[in-house]
Write an enzyme that holds these catalytic residues in place. Sequence first.
Site, short mmCIF file in Angstrom:
data_model
loop_
_atom_site.label_atom_id
_atom_site.label_comp_id
_atom_site.label_asym_id
_atom_site.label_seq_id
_atom_site.Cartn_x
_atom_site.Cartn_y
_atom_site.Cartn_z
N LYS A 36 0.84 -1.20 0.00
CA LYS A 36 0.00 0.00 0.00
C LYS A 36 0.87 1.25 0.00
CE LYS A 36 -3.41 0.08 2.91
NZ LYS A 36 -4.09 0.19 4.23
N THR A 86 -10.71 1.44 12.99
CA THR A 86 -11.27 0.94 14.26
C THR A 86 -12.45 0.05 13.91
OG1 THR A 86 -12.57 2.98 14.44
CG2 THR A 86 -10.49 2.87 15.67
N THR A 122 -12.56 7.10 14.30
CA THR A 122 -13.82 7.08 15.03
C THR A 122 -13.69 6.10 16.19
OG1 THR A 122 -15.03 7.56 12.99
CG2 THR A 122 -16.31 6.71 14.85
N GLU A 147 -13.10 12.87 11.84
CA GLU A 147 -13.27 13.07 10.41
C GLU A 147 -14.74 12.90 10.03
OE1 GLU A 147 -14.15 10.58 8.15
OE2 GLU A 147 -14.10 8.83 9.45
N PHE A 148 -15.14 13.54 8.94
CA PHE A 148 -16.52 13.46 8.47
C PHE A 148 -16.55 13.19 6.97
CE2 PHE A 148 -16.40 16.33 12.14
CZ PHE A 148 -17.30 15.70 12.99
N ARG A 150 -17.14 11.36 3.40
CA ARG A 150 -18.11 10.47 2.75
C ARG A 150 -17.42 9.83 1.55
NH1 ARG A 150 -22.26 14.92 1.20
NH2 ARG A 150 -20.25 15.92 0.83
N ASN A 211 -23.49 9.94 12.58
CA ASN A 211 -23.82 8.78 11.77
C ASN A 211 -25.09 8.09 12.26
OD1 ASN A 211 -21.82 9.08 9.91
ND2 ASN A 211 -20.50 7.48 10.72
N GLY A 256 -34.91 3.02 -0.10
CA GLY A 256 -34.19 2.11 -0.98
C GLY A 256 -33.73 0.88 -0.23
N CYS A 263 -18.43 2.24 7.55
CA CYS A 263 -18.59 3.24 8.61
C CYS A 263 -19.95 3.17 9.29
CB CYS A 263 -18.37 4.64 8.03
SG CYS A 263 -16.65 4.98 7.59
#
Length: 445
Positions: A36, A86, A122, A147-148, A150, A211, A256, A263
């Site tokens: 990575k 996490t 998180t 962090e937020f 998406r 969340n 849906g 997350c």
Amino acid sequence: MMKISVIGCGYLGAVHAATLASMGHTVVGIDTDADKAARLARATAPFFEPGLEELLAEGRATGRLVFSTDMALAADCDVHFLCVGTPQSKTSGVADLAYLEAAARSVGRHAKAGAAVVGKSTVPVGTVHRVREWLGREDLGLAWNPEFLRQGTAVKDSLVPDRLVYGVADDDGGTAAARTLDTVYAPLLQAGVPRIVCSFATAELIKSAANAYLATKLSYINAMSELCDAAGADVTQLSAAMGLDPRIGQRYLAAGLGFGGGCLPKDIRSFRAQAQELGVDSVDAWMGLVDAVNEGQRGRVAALAADLCGGDVAGRRVAVLGAAFKPDTDDIRDSPALDVALRLAAAGAHVVVTDPKAINNAWLRFPQLEFEPSLPAALQGAELVLLLTEWPQFRAIDPAEAAFRVRRPVILDARNVLDAAAWREAGWELHGLGTGDALRARACA
């Protein structure tokens, strides 16, 4: 500008490192996975995220962004961001902090005196105190900066975030940590991004709380979709009317198949575990219901698929459109689409899955399914089509052309995103979730 390390270069860390370098900081990304780290050093993202490779290439070209497995390269950094995963524990709903502990202990061994350690992962409330113990030092500043991001819009979310949250101690050390973060994020603050300074506990809770609220909206409207099907109402009209109320809003109010990914599901389960530990029964019960409604949507779609095949999918060729848990990512973790595909395959269906980006990841994980990179080939001879991930490529399908490829023009739009009138005009029997259709399942010829 500062010298910064980012410990853990998965989804969060890679995006965060590239973003910090684009702000002018010198950044070293550290990860234990040598492959990575090598790929990131070549400006090749190990996962699909729009805009990330361009940001990596910019950092590499300027010389401000490097990646390595050698923690010694981060020894002289001013700030160390902890961005490791996490994940949910394999035996319970709690978060597994093993990676975080390993990262914190490594920073404690290498960081210079006076450096700041900033968590972004998180975590359950109370984790910061454990991180302090794992660092094993009193001469390092400590903050929590949730962090937020998406998936699918992570680069934009990093470059133009909705807010910055600093969790710090209520003392001189906390003031110093906040000043350090102000320096790190100076370009964002100058652009007017809101900044909230709060306690450690508040910062630890805020991502999971956010969340949990988003998951609640999604599960609520999905529960309403089942009610609409029972009552003969249309959930798309219902949600449109509800969303016009400014107290409710339209976002995350689309019925849906439900949510997945790495997350939201694990965060609400961790949130529930925290509530149980703290004795807050109402939150425990609430999160349990949200999770149950979300899981129930998958079984509901699988059952509807069987209804549309006369009650049994055994031996039927079913085309599944979507493998990723959402569009604009190749992430298949807890994918609702693959969950449904696996249920149908277990019931004897010949399932063919197609996806613009997630085919390789899914094929390696689920060899019992058939994967087809070509959308036309996936549709060929299908007796039932399921739209399970709302990629733009699937929304843009020409229904008339698709009708010539399938054996039987029946589609279940489990994301309620297709133009139903256009598809029906092209000869398709189209069904949605909560759209008031009476599911008159035809027996397959």
